[in-house]
Design a protein around this motif. Structure first.
Motif, PDB file in Angstrom:
ATOM      1  N   SER A 286      83.103 101.437   3.143  1.00 13.34           N
ATOM      2  CA  SER A 286      81.673 101.252   3.392  1.00 13.34           C
ATOM      3  C   SER A 286      81.428 100.145   4.423  1.00 13.34           C
ATOM      4  CB  SER A 286      80.863 101.020   2.121  1.00 13.34           C
ATOM      5  OG  SER A 286      81.532 100.300   1.168  1.00 13.34           O
ATOM      6  N   LEU A 287      82.245  99.100   4.400  1.00 15.68           N
ATOM      7  CA  LEU A 287      82.096  98.026   5.396  1.00 15.68           C
ATOM      8  C   LEU A 287      82.419  98.540   6.798  1.00 15.68           C
ATOM      9  CD1 LEU A 287      83.655  95.025   3.420  1.00 15.68           C
ATOM     10  CD2 LEU A 287      81.219  95.530   3.807  1.00 15.68           C
ATOM     11  N   GLU A 288      83.436  99.394   6.869  1.00 20.15           N
ATOM     12  CA  GLU A 288      83.817 100.008   8.145  1.00 20.15           C
ATOM     13  C   GLU A 288      82.657 100.862   8.687  1.00 20.15           C
ATOM     14  OE1 GLU A 288      87.995 102.109   9.357  1.00 20.15           O
ATOM     15  OE2 GLU A 288      86.920 103.051   7.686  1.00 20.15           O
ATOM     16  N   LEU A 289      82.053 101.655   7.822  1.00 17.18           N
ATOM     17  CA  LEU A 289      80.920 102.505   8.201  1.00 17.18           C
ATOM     18  C   LEU A 289      79.707 101.667   8.616  1.00 17.18           C
ATOM     19  CD1 LEU A 289      81.175 105.187   5.352  1.00 17.18           C
ATOM     20  CD2 LEU A 289      81.500 105.634   7.794  1.00 17.18           C
ATOM     21  N   VAL A 290      79.403 100.628   7.829  1.00 20.36           N
ATOM     22  CA  VAL A 290      78.265  99.759   8.134  1.00 20.36           C
ATOM     23  C   VAL A 290      78.439  99.106   9.502  1.00 20.36           C
ATOM     24  CG1 VAL A 290      77.266  97.488   7.543  1.00 20.36           C
ATOM     25  CG2 VAL A 290      77.406  99.265   5.812  1.00 20.36           C
ATOM     26  N   ASN A 291      79.636  98.578   9.766  1.00 17.59           N
ATOM     27  CA  ASN A 291      79.869  97.896  11.038  1.00 17.59           C
ATOM     28  C   ASN A 291      79.782  98.842  12.231  1.00 17.59           C
ATOM     29  OD1 ASN A 291      80.245  95.016  10.567  1.00 17.59           O
ATOM     30  ND2 ASN A 291      81.889  95.683   9.226  1.00 17.59           N
TER      31      ASN A 291
ATOM     32  N   GLU B 261      76.816 110.282  15.926  1.00 19.65           N
ATOM     33  CA  GLU B 261      77.904 110.618  16.849  1.00 19.65           C
ATOM     34  C   GLU B 261      79.071 109.636  16.730  1.00 19.65           C
ATOM     35  OE1 GLU B 261      78.223 110.705  21.620  1.00 19.65           O
ATOM     36  OE2 GLU B 261      76.502 111.804  20.788  1.00 19.65           O
ATOM     37  N   ARG B 262      78.759 108.352  16.674  1.00 20.22           N
ATOM     38  CA  ARG B 262      79.792 107.318  16.620  1.00 20.22           C
ATOM     39  C   ARG B 262      80.587 107.390  15.316  1.00 20.22           C
ATOM     40  NH1 ARG B 262      79.297 101.921  19.011  1.00 20.22           N
ATOM     41  NH2 ARG B 262      77.845 102.949  20.432  1.00 20.22           N
ATOM     42  N   LEU B 263      79.906 107.566  14.192  1.00 19.68           N
ATOM     43  CA  LEU B 263      80.619 107.620  12.906  1.00 19.68           C
ATOM     44  C   LEU B 263      81.485 108.865  12.812  1.00 19.68           C
ATOM     45  CD1 LEU B 263      78.148 106.169  10.247  1.00 19.68           C
ATOM     46  CD2 LEU B 263      79.750 105.018  11.731  1.00 19.68           C
ATOM     47  N   GLN B 264      80.992 109.957  13.396  1.00 17.09           N
ATOM     48  CA  GLN B 264      81.778 111.200  13.407  1.00 17.09           C
ATOM     49  C   GLN B 264      83.026 111.020  14.261  1.00 17.09           C
ATOM     50  OE1 GLN B 264      81.420 114.536  12.093  1.00 17.09           O
ATOM     51  NE2 GLN B 264      83.433 114.707  13.015  1.00 17.09           N
ATOM     52  N   LYS B 265      82.840 110.497  15.476  1.00 22.68           N
ATOM     53  CA  LYS B 265      83.928 110.388  16.431  1.00 22.68           C
ATOM     54  C   LYS B 265      84.956 109.328  16.014  1.00 22.68           C
ATOM     55  CE  LYS B 265      82.733 109.151  20.577  1.00 22.68           C
ATOM     56  NZ  LYS B 265      82.149 109.128  21.906  1.00 22.68           N
ATOM     57  N   GLU B 266      84.479 108.143  15.613  1.00 15.85           N
ATOM     58  CA  GLU B 266      85.388 107.031  15.315  1.00 15.85           C
ATOM     59  C   GLU B 266      85.963 107.069  13.905  1.00 15.85           C
ATOM     60  OE1 GLU B 266      83.436 103.342  16.171  1.00 15.85           O
ATOM     61  OE2 GLU B 266      83.162 103.845  18.294  1.00 15.85           O
TER      62      GLU B 266
END
Length: 148
Positions: free
Chosen positions: A7-12, A61-66
């Motif tokens: 969740s921290l990774e996603l939030v950042n 887009e960023r969360l999907q790609k990264e």
């Protein structure tokens, strides 16, 4: 309980994406102690509907790609006044500045720990107030009055 590494990774990543699209007042809360449905809330706002959409699209887009993350739910698209992206581990709220003030989600979650965000995201604090002041000054100038 505290927010997980995921969740921290996603939030950042979401906070950075929002900052890159010039979102205002980005803030995140660890809500894992008070809610069982998610670990964290990320809040961001923008002064117009088009920018709200742009921020939401960039986050998605960023969360999907990264990170290979897709929202399980996306609500509020048509009006782009308040769009919610539910990633299960985190929930992202991107609001039009007027909705942000009216609903004041920060008041609801102020007792929850604030999460550390990237510097670009932290630099957005106070931007909505700055923007509102500028807009008021421009409107006053258009009306021929002085603004203080």
């Amino acid at each position: 309980m505290t927010a997980t590494d995921r969740s921290l990774e996603l939030v950042n990543a979401a906070a950075q994406a929002a900052a890159d699209k010039l979102a205002h007042d980005i803030i995140a809360y660890d809500v894992s102690d008070v809610l069982s449905i998610t670990d964290a809330f990320l809040l961001a706002s923008a002064p117009n509907d088009r920018q709200v959409k742009s921020i939401v699209d960039e986050i998605e887009e960023r969360l999907q790609k990264e990170l290979g993350a897709k929202p399980v739910r996306r609500e509020g698209d048509r009006e782009a006044r308040w769009v919610l992206l539910d990633y299960v581990d985190i929930v992202v709220h991107v609001q039009h500045s007027e909705e942000r003030v009216f609903y004041a989600l920060e008041r609801l979650w102020k007792d929850c720990p604030e999460l550390e965000l990237p510097d670009d995201a932290k630099a957005t604090r106070g931007k909505a107030a700055e923007h509102a002041e500028l807009k008021a000054a421009e409107e006053a100038a258009e009306l021929g009055g002085e603004w203080r």
